[in-house]
Design a protein around this motif. Structure first.
Motif, mmCIF file in Angstrom:
data_model
loop_
_atom_site.group_PDB
_atom_site.id
_atom_site.type_symbol
_atom_site.label_atom_id
_atom_site.label_comp_id
_atom_site.label_asym_id
_atom_site.label_seq_id
_atom_site.Cartn_x
_atom_site.Cartn_y
_atom_site.Cartn_z
ATOM 1 N N ASP A 1 31.595 -44.381 11.361
ATOM 2 C CA ASP A 1 30.788 -45.572 11.109
ATOM 3 C C ASP A 1 31.378 -46.445 9.993
ATOM 4 O OD1 ASP A 1 30.121 -43.450 9.320
ATOM 5 O OD2 ASP A 1 28.231 -44.433 8.808
ATOM 6 N N ILE A 2 32.210 -45.853 9.128
ATOM 7 C CA ILE A 2 32.835 -46.630 8.052
ATOM 8 C C ILE A 2 34.350 -46.411 8.005
ATOM 9 C CG2 ILE A 2 30.762 -46.793 6.634
ATOM 10 C CD1 ILE A 2 31.953 -44.505 4.916
ATOM 11 N N ALA A 3 34.897 -45.958 9.095
ATOM 12 C CA ALA A 3 36.340 -45.741 9.183
ATOM 13 C C ALA A 3 36.847 -46.334 10.486
ATOM 14 C CB ALA A 3 36.658 -44.245 9.133
ATOM 15 N N ALA B 1 35.979 -46.309 4.172
ATOM 16 C CA ALA B 1 35.176 -46.698 2.999
ATOM 17 C C ALA B 1 35.913 -47.705 2.110
ATOM 18 C CB ALA B 1 34.771 -45.461 2.209
ATOM 19 N N GLY B 2 36.601 -48.638 2.732
ATOM 20 C CA GLY B 2 37.278 -49.696 1.995
ATOM 21 C C GLY B 2 38.691 -49.375 1.539
ATOM 22 N N CYS C 1 40.155 -41.094 -0.773
ATOM 23 C CA CYS C 1 39.172 -41.349 0.286
ATOM 24 C C CYS C 1 37.874 -40.584 0.055
ATOM 25 C CB CYS C 1 39.774 -41.036 1.649
ATOM 26 S SG CYS C 1 41.101 -42.189 2.074
ATOM 27 N N GLN C 2 37.956 -39.387 -0.488
ATOM 28 C CA GLN C 2 36.733 -38.650 -0.816
ATOM 29 C C GLN C 2 35.919 -39.408 -1.863
ATOM 30 O OE1 GLN C 2 38.633 -34.939 -1.894
ATOM 31 N NE2 GLN C 2 37.880 -33.917 -0.036
ATOM 32 N N TRP D 1 30.579 -45.016 -1.390
ATOM 33 C CA TRP D 1 30.029 -45.773 -0.249
ATOM 34 C C TRP D 1 28.668 -45.236 0.159
ATOM 35 C CZ3 TRP D 1 32.581 -49.846 2.205
ATOM 36 C CH2 TRP D 1 31.948 -50.335 3.344
ATOM 37 N N ARG D 2 28.556 -43.954 0.209
ATOM 38 C CA ARG D 2 27.332 -43.307 0.689
ATOM 39 C C ARG D 2 26.343 -43.231 -0.447
ATOM 40 N NH1 ARG D 2 27.829 -43.310 6.085
ATOM 41 N NH2 ARG D 2 29.676 -42.298 6.838
#
Length: 161
Positions: free
Chosen positions: A20-22, A61-62, A153-154, A160-161
């Motif tokens: 959903d964000i990748a 996530a950006g 990324c983590q 993001w979450r």
């Protein structure tokens, strides 16, 4: 301790588990990876090669990674890391052994330094700014691409979450 390849495998799971964000491309076959390495005149380290084979290019996530990819508009031209690396070499005199993998968002390039391969063939992750010739003054972001990218990324995913 996680190896660079294990970290890349973890990143693949992270990207696939957060669709959903990748986003990502379809990946590159061995011939495309070999063509990219020939054009650059330098081999990709194993953890970066694994990500290119899996996704080609990707973001989550950006956090956007250049990778290697092609588009119908540019035909057989290899885009992403190949184009950006060749442009930085030609326009700014970036050292030959550096491979551009990301933009740092502040005018610098996140690069892999092929002149400093470790025993697994992994390269350190550095920030190169146009005009910098002394590698000792370059910021070191990580020991290898897989571990650097997974941690980055983590963190982005947590924010993001």
């Amino acid at each position: 301790m996680t190896t660079a390849i294990e970290a890349s495998e973890g990143l693949i799971e992270l990207v696939r588990g957060n669709d959903d964000i990748a986003s990502h491309a379809d990946g590159c076959d061995i011939e495309t990876v070999a063509a990219a390495e020939r054009e650059l005149g330098v081999a990709f380290p194993p953890s970066y090669r694994r990500m290119i084979e899996e996704f080609g290019t990707w973001d989550i996530a950006g956090e956007e990674f250049l990778g290697v990819y092609q588009t119908p508009a540019f035909g057989q031209k290899l885009l992403g890391s190949v184009t950006e690396t060749m442009d930085a070499r030609g326009q700014y005199g970036m050292p030959f052994e550096l491979i551009v993998v990301m933009f740092d968002g502040m005018g610098g390039l996140v690069v892999l330094d092929a002149s400093k391969a470790d025993q697994e063939g992994e390269y350190p992750v550095l920030v190169w700014n146009p005009g910098i010739a002394d590698r000792q003054s370059m910021e070191r972001l990580g020991d290898n691409f897989g571990s650097f990218a997974l941690l980055l990324c983590q963190r982005a995913l947590t924010r993001w979450r």
